[in-house]
Design a protein around this motif. Structure first.
Motif, PDB file in Angstrom:
ATOM      1  N   GLU A  28      -9.067  28.118  25.210  1.00  0.00           N
ATOM      2  CA  GLU A  28      -7.791  28.858  25.192  1.00  0.00           C
ATOM      3  C   GLU A  28      -6.767  28.222  26.119  1.00  0.00           C
ATOM      4  OE1 GLU A  28      -8.499  32.983  26.056  1.00  0.00           O
ATOM      5  OE2 GLU A  28      -9.364  33.363  24.079  1.00  0.00           O
ATOM      6  N   ARG A  31      -5.596  25.072  24.398  1.00  0.00           N
ATOM      7  CA  ARG A  31      -4.756  25.419  23.244  1.00  0.00           C
ATOM      8  C   ARG A  31      -3.386  25.915  23.703  1.00  0.00           C
ATOM      9  NH1 ARG A  31      -8.488  26.883  20.316  1.00  0.00           N
ATOM     10  NH2 ARG A  31      -8.982  28.856  21.305  1.00  0.00           N
ATOM     11  N   ALA A  32      -3.344  26.752  24.738  1.00  0.00           N
ATOM     12  CA  ALA A  32      -2.070  27.280  25.250  1.00  0.00           C
ATOM     13  C   ALA A  32      -1.164  26.155  25.751  1.00  0.00           C
ATOM     14  CB  ALA A  32      -2.332  28.292  26.361  1.00  0.00           C
ATOM     15  N   ALA A  33      -1.777  25.084  26.224  1.00  0.00           N
ATOM     16  CA  ALA A  33      -0.997  23.935  26.697  1.00  0.00           C
ATOM     17  C   ALA A  33      -0.634  22.987  25.555  1.00  0.00           C
ATOM     18  CB  ALA A  33      -1.788  23.191  27.772  1.00  0.00           C
ATOM     19  N   GLY A  34      -1.107  23.291  24.335  1.00  0.00           N
ATOM     20  CA  GLY A  34      -0.823  22.432  23.187  1.00  0.00           C
ATOM     21  C   GLY A  34      -1.516  21.088  23.260  1.00  0.00           C
ATOM     22  N   MET A  35      -2.709  21.049  23.867  1.00  0.00           N
ATOM     23  CA  MET A  35      -3.394  19.780  24.096  1.00  0.00           C
ATOM     24  C   MET A  35      -4.714  19.656  23.332  1.00  0.00           C
ATOM     25  SD  MET A  35      -2.615  19.407  28.155  1.00  0.00           S
ATOM     26  CE  MET A  35      -2.905  17.658  28.235  1.00  0.00           C
ATOM     27  N   GLU A  36      -4.847  20.372  22.227  1.00  0.00           N
ATOM     28  CA  GLU A  36      -6.103  20.351  21.477  1.00  0.00           C
ATOM     29  C   GLU A  36      -6.482  18.960  20.996  1.00  0.00           C
ATOM     30  OE1 GLU A  36      -3.397  22.506  21.123  1.00  0.00           O
ATOM     31  OE2 GLU A  36      -3.887  23.624  19.307  1.00  0.00           O
ATOM     32  N   ASP A  37      -5.501  18.130  20.683  1.00  0.00           N
ATOM     33  CA  ASP A  37      -5.769  16.795  20.152  1.00  0.00           C
ATOM     34  C   ASP A  37      -5.755  15.703  21.217  1.00  0.00           C
ATOM     35  OD1 ASP A  37      -6.041  17.813  17.614  1.00  0.00           O
ATOM     36  OD2 ASP A  37      -3.950  17.484  17.086  1.00  0.00           O
ATOM     37  N   GLN A  38      -5.770  16.100  22.474  1.00  0.00           N
ATOM     38  CA  GLN A  38      -5.763  15.124  23.556  1.00  0.00           C
ATOM     39  C   GLN A  38      -7.080  15.206  24.319  1.00  0.00           C
ATOM     40  OE1 GLN A  38      -2.151  15.246  25.907  1.00  0.00           O
ATOM     41  NE2 GLN A  38      -1.083  16.181  24.184  1.00  0.00           N
ATOM     42  N   THR A  78      -6.520  20.877  31.781  1.00  0.00           N
ATOM     43  CA  THR A  78      -5.551  20.152  30.947  1.00  0.00           C
ATOM     44  C   THR A  78      -5.231  18.755  31.496  1.00  0.00           C
ATOM     45  OG1 THR A  78      -3.712  21.215  32.088  1.00  0.00           O
ATOM     46  CG2 THR A  78      -4.514  22.263  30.054  1.00  0.00           C
TER      47      THR A  78
END
Length: 190
Positions: A28, A31-38, A78
């Motif tokens: 979570e 995902r909240a940081a928008g870093m799912e693909d990193q 993150t």
């Protein structure tokens, strides 16, 4: 590693799915940081927890999720996957938790947990993160792959198996090689 897994399996399961909750929390945050693909430190930590959970389910987990849900660790999840200091801070927090648990109420699981020092945990987190990243890269590449206009017949060119009661000499022979594949006169082996 095998002995540690056996010790974990001998302990009581967490009553509230502590490992699953730890992974959910970390994912979570990512995902909240928008870093799912990193590739992040958190992905490595979550992958290491998932591996333990795959081996021992929730046995011996106690309330380890309190460590991973600590607000002081949130920003570390993150960070880029290669951030050694972030890995080490998280590993130290978890190791300290297990040392305290082992001193207060020793069990086979706490014994297994304290057998992995901080640096071992850092290496495990990093390596599981690399594996997770590689799997993600493969999955994304596979998802983006174009479909073929015509499906390939992978069995073409192979002899068919003889039917029951039929000898292999009477089974279909492989197709003849095209003429272009045959050696030119005088250029083949003698």
């Amino acid at each position: 590693m095998y002995d540690a897994a056996k010790k974990l399996m001998a302990d009581e399961p967490s009553p509230h799915n502590a490992r699953a909750e730890s992974q959910r929390h970390i994912q979570e945050v990512i995902r909240a940081a928008g870093m799912e693909d990193q590739a992040t430190v958190g992905q490595g930590v979550a992958a290491a927890i998932a591996t333990i959970q795959a081996t021992a389910q929730e046995k011996g987990a106690r309330d380890v999720d309190t460590v991973f849900k600590d607000p002081a660790l949130k920003d570390l999840y993150t960070r880029p996957a290669h951030d050694e200091d972030a890995h080490r801070t998280i590993a130290r927090a978890e190791y300290t938790y297990w040392q305290q648990q082992h001193a207060k109420d020793p069990s086979p699981a706490t014994e297994a947990a304290v057998s992995f020092d901080v640096e071992s945990r850092v290496r495990l987190q990093r390596n599981f993160g690399r594996l997770s990243e590689a799997a993600g890269t493969f999955t994304r590449a596979f998802e983006q792959q174009q479909t073929f206009a015509q499906p390939q017949n992978l069995a073409a060119g192979y002899t068919s198996s003889p039917a029951p009661g039929q000898s292999s000499s009477s089974a279909a022979a492989p197709p003849a090689a095209p003429e272009s594949a045959a050696p030119a006169k005088g250029k083949g082996r003698k």
